[in-house]
Design an enzyme around this catalytic site. Structure first.
Site, PDB file in Angstrom:
ATOM      1  N   ASN A   1      13.060  63.419   0.566  1.00  0.00           N
ATOM      2  CA  ASN A   1      11.643  63.060   0.658  1.00  0.00           C
ATOM      3  C   ASN A   1      11.234  61.928  -0.271  1.00  0.00           C
ATOM      4  O   ASN A   1      10.072  61.507  -0.248  1.00  0.00           O
ATOM      5  CB  ASN A   1      10.765  64.280   0.363  1.00  0.00           C
ATOM      6  CG  ASN A   1      10.822  65.311   1.467  1.00  0.00           C
ATOM      7  OD1 ASN A   1      11.124  64.997   2.607  1.00  0.00           O
ATOM      8  ND2 ASN A   1      10.545  66.563   1.116  1.00  0.00           N
TER       9      ASN A   1
ATOM     10  N   HIS B   1      12.716  57.109  16.688  1.00  0.00           N
ATOM     11  CA  HIS B   1      13.532  56.050  16.118  1.00  0.00           C
ATOM     12  C   HIS B   1      13.343  54.721  16.837  1.00  0.00           C
ATOM     13  O   HIS B   1      14.023  53.744  16.529  1.00  0.00           O
ATOM     14  CB  HIS B   1      15.016  56.449  16.131  1.00  0.00           C
ATOM     15  CG  HIS B   1      15.363  57.488  15.115  1.00  0.00           C
ATOM     16  ND1 HIS B   1      16.643  57.981  14.957  1.00  0.00           N
ATOM     17  CD2 HIS B   1      14.594  58.134  14.201  1.00  0.00           C
ATOM     18  CE1 HIS B   1      16.632  58.894  13.992  1.00  0.00           C
ATOM     19  NE2 HIS B   1      15.412  59.004  13.522  1.00  0.00           N
TER      20      HIS B   1
END
Length: 324
Positions: free
Chosen positions: A94, A190
């Site tokens: 993260n 993506h």
């Protein structure tokens, strides 16, 4: 700019893919209707997100990743937003997540209209839907009614990485209640965003310790990427996940088309097009005219993972800290 923002905010209300018939748990479309006086919560958020998108179109990739990373750890409870020395934000996967300040802006806007009503978890879902629409991905109805989690711990973060195999990815998504087709649809995110060279250098120079590049990669793409990602670079450069130069910030099915042309950037991207478990889905989506609607339906399903509703959790005053 103000005129464009106003037009697109209006368009958010006029163009939609209708998922009102879908309901997961206690979530529902229009949960905040009538709960914020005369204010329209989703319109308030749309105004914030529209302005941000025009300033920075890469917001779409940031918020898609933020929602995915939140929902895959303890469900869609906004636990990723909490600050702290050992909160989810501090976990290695993260550290490069962006978009926290955008949710802060949306929270400030709705708190000004009706304090203590709208959850941070719902703001993530609404904001991501809006930015997907602005990037050409179609508009889907967001189910709301989530509440915010009380726990955010780095030790709980376990996310599928870019080098994961297709069977491993299927298992990870299945564990969250998502089908193979939904997984492939969600990886269509993506079509926007970037990848650091460090994630693909093995494919370019030493695939599976062979000392050679990945033979499944298009040679022309390989040459481009090798020049962008030299083996001994001191800077970890980035490359677009979708090598279609006309749509680096557009959610579309070009992702599947490039995968079929052996131009997938991450290993998992390219493997989707060759693994027999996913190749038929990729082929179908590469030629699909209804990708926006199907992507939206998968996002709705993602947004329903492990949600807190009713009296569970809380409505945070600040998205960066629990109330307790």
């Amino acid at each position: 700019m103000k005129a464009e923002a106003a037009f697109l905010t209006l368009a958010l209300g006029l163009i939609s893919v209708n998922f009102a018939g879908f309901c997961f748990g206690a979530l529902q479309v229009g949960f905040y209707r009538g709960k914020c006086g005369f204010a329209d919560v989703e319109a308030i958020v749309a105004g914030v997100i529209t302005a941000q998108f025009f300033r920075d179109p890469s917001t779409v990739a940031a918020l898609l990743r933020l929602q995915f990373h939140d929902c895959f750890v303890n469900g869609c409870d906004a636990s990723i937003l909490v600050d702290g020395s050992n909160s989810e934000k501090t976990a290695i996967p993260n550290l490069s997540v962006r978009g926290y300040e955008i949710i802060d802006q949306a929270k400030a806007a709705v708190e000004n209209a009706c304090p203590g009503v709208v959850s941070c978890a719902d703001l993530i879902a609404i904001a991501t839907r809006d930015v997907v629409f602005l990037s050409g991905g179609g508009r889907y109805d967001v189910q709301t009614g989530r509440r915010d989690g009380l726990v955010s711990a780095a030790k709980n973060v376990s996310l599928p990485g870019p080098a994961i195999s297709v069977p491993e990815a299927i298992a990870a998504f299945s564990d969250k209640g998502l089908t193979v087709t939904e997984m492939v649809l969600l990886l269509g995110a993506h079509s926007v965003g970037i990848a650091h060279c460090s994630f693909i250098k093995d494919r370019l120079f030493n695939f599976e310790n062979t000392g050679r590049p990945d033979p499944s990669m298009d040679p022309f793409l390989e040459n481009i990427l090798r020049s962008r990602c030299p083996p001994f670079a001191t800077v970890d450069n980035t490359v677009n996940l979708d090598q279609n130069s006309f749509s680096p910030f557009t959610i579309s099915n070009t992702y599947y088309q490039t995968v079929m042309l052996h131009r997938g950037i991450l290993q998992i991207d390219q493997d989707l097009g060759t693994d027999p478990l996913t190749m038929p889905v990729v082929k179908n989506l590469a030629n699909a005219f209804d990708f926006p609607a199907r992507f939206g339906a998968a996002m709705v399903k993602l947004g329903a993972i492990g949600v807190l509703t009713g009296t569970q959790g809380e409505i945070r005053r600040s998205c960066r800290a629990t109330n307790r």
